[in-house]
Motif scaffolding. Sequence first.
Motif, PDB file in Angstrom:
ATOM      1  N   GLU A 119       0.598  -1.275  -0.089  1.00  0.00           N
ATOM      2  CA  GLU A 119      -0.020  -0.009   0.079  1.00  0.00           C
ATOM      3  C   GLU A 119       0.849   1.180  -0.078  1.00  0.00           C
ATOM      4  O   GLU A 119       0.800   1.987   0.855  1.00  0.00           O
ATOM      5  CB  GLU A 119      -0.976   0.076   1.240  1.00  0.00           C
ATOM      6  CG  GLU A 119      -1.785  -1.092   1.199  1.00  0.00           C
ATOM      7  CD  GLU A 119      -2.703  -1.242   2.437  1.00  0.00           C
ATOM      8  OE1 GLU A 119      -2.519  -0.798   3.506  1.00  0.00           O
ATOM      9  OE2 GLU A 119      -4.038  -1.872   2.214  1.00  0.00           O
ATOM     10  N   ILE A 120       1.833   1.427  -0.931  1.00  0.00           N
ATOM     11  CA  ILE A 120       2.715   2.274  -1.226  1.00  0.00           C
ATOM     12  C   ILE A 120       2.212   3.159  -2.198  1.00  0.00           C
ATOM     13  O   ILE A 120       2.212   2.535  -3.226  1.00  0.00           O
ATOM     14  CB  ILE A 120       4.333   1.983  -1.178  1.00  0.00           C
ATOM     15  CG1 ILE A 120       4.604   1.362   0.050  1.00  0.00           C
ATOM     16  CG2 ILE A 120       5.154   3.061  -1.634  1.00  0.00           C
ATOM     17  CD1 ILE A 120       4.674   2.041   1.295  1.00  0.00           C
ATOM     18  N   GLU A 121       2.124   4.352  -2.005  1.00  0.00           N
ATOM     19  CA  GLU A 121       1.443   5.314  -3.157  1.00  0.00           C
ATOM     20  C   GLU A 121       2.471   6.403  -3.479  1.00  0.00           C
ATOM     21  O   GLU A 121       2.714   7.272  -2.686  1.00  0.00           O
ATOM     22  CB  GLU A 121       0.286   5.878  -3.078  1.00  0.00           C
ATOM     23  CG  GLU A 121      -1.068   4.673  -3.232  1.00  0.00           C
ATOM     24  CD  GLU A 121      -2.250   5.069  -2.962  1.00  0.00           C
ATOM     25  OE1 GLU A 121      -2.478   6.306  -2.820  1.00  0.00           O
ATOM     26  OE2 GLU A 121      -3.368   4.205  -2.705  1.00  0.00           O
ATOM     27  N   ALA A 122       2.917   6.867  -4.807  1.00  0.00           N
ATOM     28  CA  ALA A 122       3.655   7.900  -4.902  1.00  0.00           C
ATOM     29  C   ALA A 122       3.064   9.228  -4.295  1.00  0.00           C
ATOM     30  O   ALA A 122       1.976   9.351  -4.306  1.00  0.00           O
ATOM     31  CB  ALA A 122       3.980   8.379  -6.499  1.00  0.00           C
ATOM     32  N   PRO A 123       4.102  10.114  -3.850  1.00  0.00           N
ATOM     33  CA  PRO A 123       5.438  10.371  -3.882  1.00  0.00           C
ATOM     34  C   PRO A 123       6.115   9.217  -2.916  1.00  0.00           C
ATOM     35  O   PRO A 123       7.316   9.469  -2.852  1.00  0.00           O
ATOM     36  CB  PRO A 123       5.666  11.701  -3.769  1.00  0.00           C
ATOM     37  CG  PRO A 123       4.774  12.134  -2.651  1.00  0.00           C
ATOM     38  CD  PRO A 123       3.311  11.123  -3.249  1.00  0.00           C
ATOM     39  N   GLN A 124       5.237   8.270  -2.283  1.00  0.00           N
ATOM     40  CA  GLN A 124       6.163   7.595  -1.154  1.00  0.00           C
ATOM     41  C   GLN A 124       6.888   6.599  -2.043  1.00  0.00           C
ATOM     42  O   GLN A 124       6.692   6.175  -3.149  1.00  0.00           O
ATOM     43  CB  GLN A 124       4.965   6.712  -0.162  1.00  0.00           C
ATOM     44  CG  GLN A 124       4.205   7.641   0.563  1.00  0.00           C
ATOM     45  CD  GLN A 124       2.969   6.642   0.957  1.00  0.00           C
ATOM     46  OE1 GLN A 124       2.604   5.799   0.635  1.00  0.00           O
ATOM     47  NE2 GLN A 124       2.725   6.983   2.307  1.00  0.00           N
ATOM     48  N   LYS A 125       7.966   6.235  -1.185  1.00  0.00           N
ATOM     49  CA  LYS A 125       8.761   5.236  -1.723  1.00  0.00           C
ATOM     50  C   LYS A 125       9.613   4.026  -0.907  1.00  0.00           C
ATOM     51  O   LYS A 125      10.053   4.603   0.376  1.00  0.00           O
ATOM     52  CB  LYS A 125      10.166   5.986  -2.252  1.00  0.00           C
ATOM     53  CG  LYS A 125      11.219   5.381  -3.009  1.00  0.00           C
ATOM     54  CD  LYS A 125      10.941   4.200  -4.323  1.00  0.00           C
ATOM     55  CE  LYS A 125      12.145   3.610  -4.534  1.00  0.00           C
ATOM     56  NZ  LYS A 125      11.978   2.716  -5.870  1.00  0.00           N
ATOM     57  N   ILE A 126       9.714   2.900  -1.188  1.00  0.00           N
ATOM     58  CA  ILE A 126      10.077   2.070  -0.333  1.00  0.00           C
ATOM     59  C   ILE A 126      11.603   2.087  -0.671  1.00  0.00           C
ATOM     60  O   ILE A 126      12.166   1.944  -1.791  1.00  0.00           O
ATOM     61  CB  ILE A 126       9.779   0.682  -0.838  1.00  0.00           C
ATOM     62  CG1 ILE A 126       8.268   0.248  -0.756  1.00  0.00           C
ATOM     63  CG2 ILE A 126      10.735  -0.494  -0.059  1.00  0.00           C
ATOM     64  CD1 ILE A 126       7.831  -0.972  -1.344  1.00  0.00           C
ATOM     65  N   GLN A 127      12.509   2.314   0.473  1.00  0.00           N
ATOM     66  CA  GLN A 127      13.941   2.507   0.388  1.00  0.00           C
ATOM     67  C   GLN A 127      14.674   1.472   0.793  1.00  0.00           C
ATOM     68  O   GLN A 127      15.654   1.061   0.482  1.00  0.00           O
ATOM     69  CB  GLN A 127      14.231   3.678   1.445  1.00  0.00           C
ATOM     70  CG  GLN A 127      13.426   5.058   1.217  1.00  0.00           C
ATOM     71  CD  GLN A 127      14.040   5.642  -0.209  1.00  0.00           C
ATOM     72  OE1 GLN A 127      14.920   5.329  -0.754  1.00  0.00           O
ATOM     73  NE2 GLN A 127      13.084   6.671  -0.562  1.00  0.00           N
ATOM     74  N   MET A 128      14.194   0.342   1.489  1.00  0.00           N
ATOM     75  CA  MET A 128      14.817  -0.624   1.745  1.00  0.00           C
ATOM     76  C   MET A 128      13.876  -1.916   2.183  1.00  0.00           C
ATOM     77  O   MET A 128      12.714  -1.603   2.900  1.00  0.00           O
ATOM     78  CB  MET A 128      15.774  -0.490   3.074  1.00  0.00           C
ATOM     79  CG  MET A 128      16.534  -1.752   3.518  1.00  0.00           C
ATOM     80  SD  MET A 128      17.834  -2.127   2.466  1.00  0.00           S
ATOM     81  CE  MET A 128      19.138  -0.858   2.598  1.00  0.00           C
ATOM     82  N   ILE A 129      14.282  -3.266   1.763  1.00  0.00           N
ATOM     83  CA  ILE A 129      13.439  -4.398   2.266  1.00  0.00           C
ATOM     84  C   ILE A 129      14.484  -5.464   2.551  1.00  0.00           C
ATOM     85  O   ILE A 129      15.405  -5.534   2.009  1.00  0.00           O
ATOM     86  CB  ILE A 129      12.411  -4.911   1.129  1.00  0.00           C
ATOM     87  CG1 ILE A 129      11.454  -3.846   0.659  1.00  0.00           C
ATOM     88  CG2 ILE A 129      12.003  -5.987   1.702  1.00  0.00           C
ATOM     89  CD1 ILE A 129      10.713  -4.531  -0.721  1.00  0.00           C
ATOM     90  N   VAL A 130      14.335  -5.942   3.690  1.00  0.00           N
ATOM     91  CA  VAL A 130      15.137  -6.834   4.307  1.00  0.00           C
ATOM     92  C   VAL A 130      14.299  -8.190   4.932  1.00  0.00           C
ATOM     93  O   VAL A 130      13.477  -8.151   5.182  1.00  0.00           O
ATOM     94  CB  VAL A 130      16.128  -6.585   5.416  1.00  0.00           C
ATOM     95  CG1 VAL A 130      16.914  -5.316   4.754  1.00  0.00           C
ATOM     96  CG2 VAL A 130      15.467  -6.310   6.686  1.00  0.00           C
ATOM     97  N   ARG A 131      15.006  -9.480   4.651  1.00  0.00           N
ATOM     98  CA  ARG A 131      14.389 -10.469   5.655  1.00  0.00           C
ATOM     99  C   ARG A 131      15.372 -10.608   6.731  1.00  0.00           C
ATOM    100  O   ARG A 131      16.342 -10.405   6.688  1.00  0.00           O
ATOM    101  CB  ARG A 131      14.669 -12.016   4.678  1.00  0.00           C
ATOM    102  CG  ARG A 131      15.896 -12.286   4.455  1.00  0.00           C
ATOM    103  CD  ARG A 131      16.189 -13.705   3.402  1.00  0.00           C
ATOM    104  NE  ARG A 131      17.370 -14.159   3.197  1.00  0.00           N
ATOM    105  CZ  ARG A 131      17.858 -15.175   3.892  1.00  0.00           C
ATOM    106  NH1 ARG A 131      17.186 -15.847   4.677  1.00  0.00           N
ATOM    107  NH2 ARG A 131      19.145 -15.633   3.541  1.00  0.00           N
ATOM    108  N   LEU A 132      14.873 -11.128   7.837  1.00  0.00           N
ATOM    109  CA  LEU A 132      15.507 -11.208   9.047  1.00  0.00           C
ATOM    110  C   LEU A 132      15.282 -12.758   9.392  1.00  0.00           C
ATOM    111  O   LEU A 132      14.683 -13.590   8.832  1.00  0.00           O
ATOM    112  CB  LEU A 132      14.460 -10.525  10.347  1.00  0.00           C
ATOM    113  CG  LEU A 132      14.348  -8.888   9.998  1.00  0.00           C
ATOM    114  CD1 LEU A 132      13.555  -8.441  11.231  1.00  0.00           C
ATOM    115  CD2 LEU A 132      15.547  -8.194   9.856  1.00  0.00           C
ATOM    116  N   GLY A 133      16.454 -12.957  10.285  1.00  0.00           N
ATOM    117  CA  GLY A 133      16.656 -14.416  10.795  1.00  0.00           C
ATOM    118  C   GLY A 133      17.557 -14.574  11.800  1.00  0.00           C
ATOM    119  O   GLY A 133      18.317 -13.719  12.123  1.00  0.00           O
TER     120      GLY A 133
END
Length: 386
Positions: free
Chosen positions: A353-367
């Motif tokens: 649910e990200i809409e411009a001008p929003q921006k995903i800057q980083m995605i990580v998996r954790l463990g």
Amino acid sequence: MKRKEFILKAGAIITATTFVSKFSFANSIEDSKLSNKRAKRPNPDVFSQPILKAIALGINAPSPHNTQSWKFKIIDSVNMLLYVDENILLPETDPPSRQIHMGAGCFIETAVLGAQRYGYDADVVYFPEGYQGKVDFGQKPVASISLKKGRETKDPLEKYIESRQTNRRKYRGDIITHEEFDTLKTLSGASHSKLKFINTNFEPYFNLFYKGFEIESKTFNTNEETRNLFRFNEQQRAEKGDGISIPQMGYKGLMAILAEKSLAMGDKEKWHSEKSISLSLKNVQKGIDSTKGIVVWYTENNEFIDWIKSGRDFVRFSLALIKLGLYAHPYNQVIQEYKEMEAVQSEMNALLEIEAPQKIQMIVRLGRSSKPYYSYRREFNTYLVD
């Protein structure tokens, strides 16, 4: 005073021998054999000048593809300018150099924390000469950093600077809980970017992670960019001091040896072959399937300052992970800005649910996992400019 003259007068003649005598990491038999020739990272204690100590710790920061696209102009013993290195960019996988600038933010936060180890506060001024676009990359500083003596307490995350590492291995154990995530947020402190945490219903995210990596691997130009940054044995890793490699991809032991041998020192035909790509994707799938949690950083806008500050946020979270005995592995393929990735990026934006001008800057998996391969940094002098 010129850079080299300054370093000599600072009492730190920078040589591999100096570093090795003070600071050496060996993670395998082969590493041990090479460690008496080349330490993996500089020891800040060999420097007498505070700004050099801060830089020596700052370059422990993560950067995209381990490019270490940083260069520094030393003003005096407590002042410096930070630039992105316009000669070390990722034009295929990172056309706007957004990730490169996040790497600059990662350096800033790591250096700021590192200065605290020696009793210094750091004043950071972003874009002190202005910053409009690509024409300024490497020509105008991303930030100025000024140190001031007098700090009495250290940020508790400072002690984890050297042990922070990206971990691409298969994760094990339990799912990351909301309680653990809340603790990570508390340890990380205030954040410019906003965070989303996922620990259930992983499948749609896994599918997009895999699609993104598949696209990057099967798009010739992006896969070739990776090949050019790959280091195919320990000697290359020691000599170059940057880039990525089979051990950094999570392979270890006999599997790492066989995987490196199969790549024939980067033979172009073998690298781009369907067999090599298929084997790589199988390993990626194992990592994705072992994910115990996902964290997403996003900003309300997508300007240079958002990139820099998000990098600072990410480093603090990464250090907090180490404090809790956890690791992260970025899966940023799905948010890279080149045409082949547009459809998958749109799917990820819709899912989150990200809409411009929003921006995903980083995605990580954790463990949770065993300790990963400890990566090199380049020789200290290569970062410094007059």
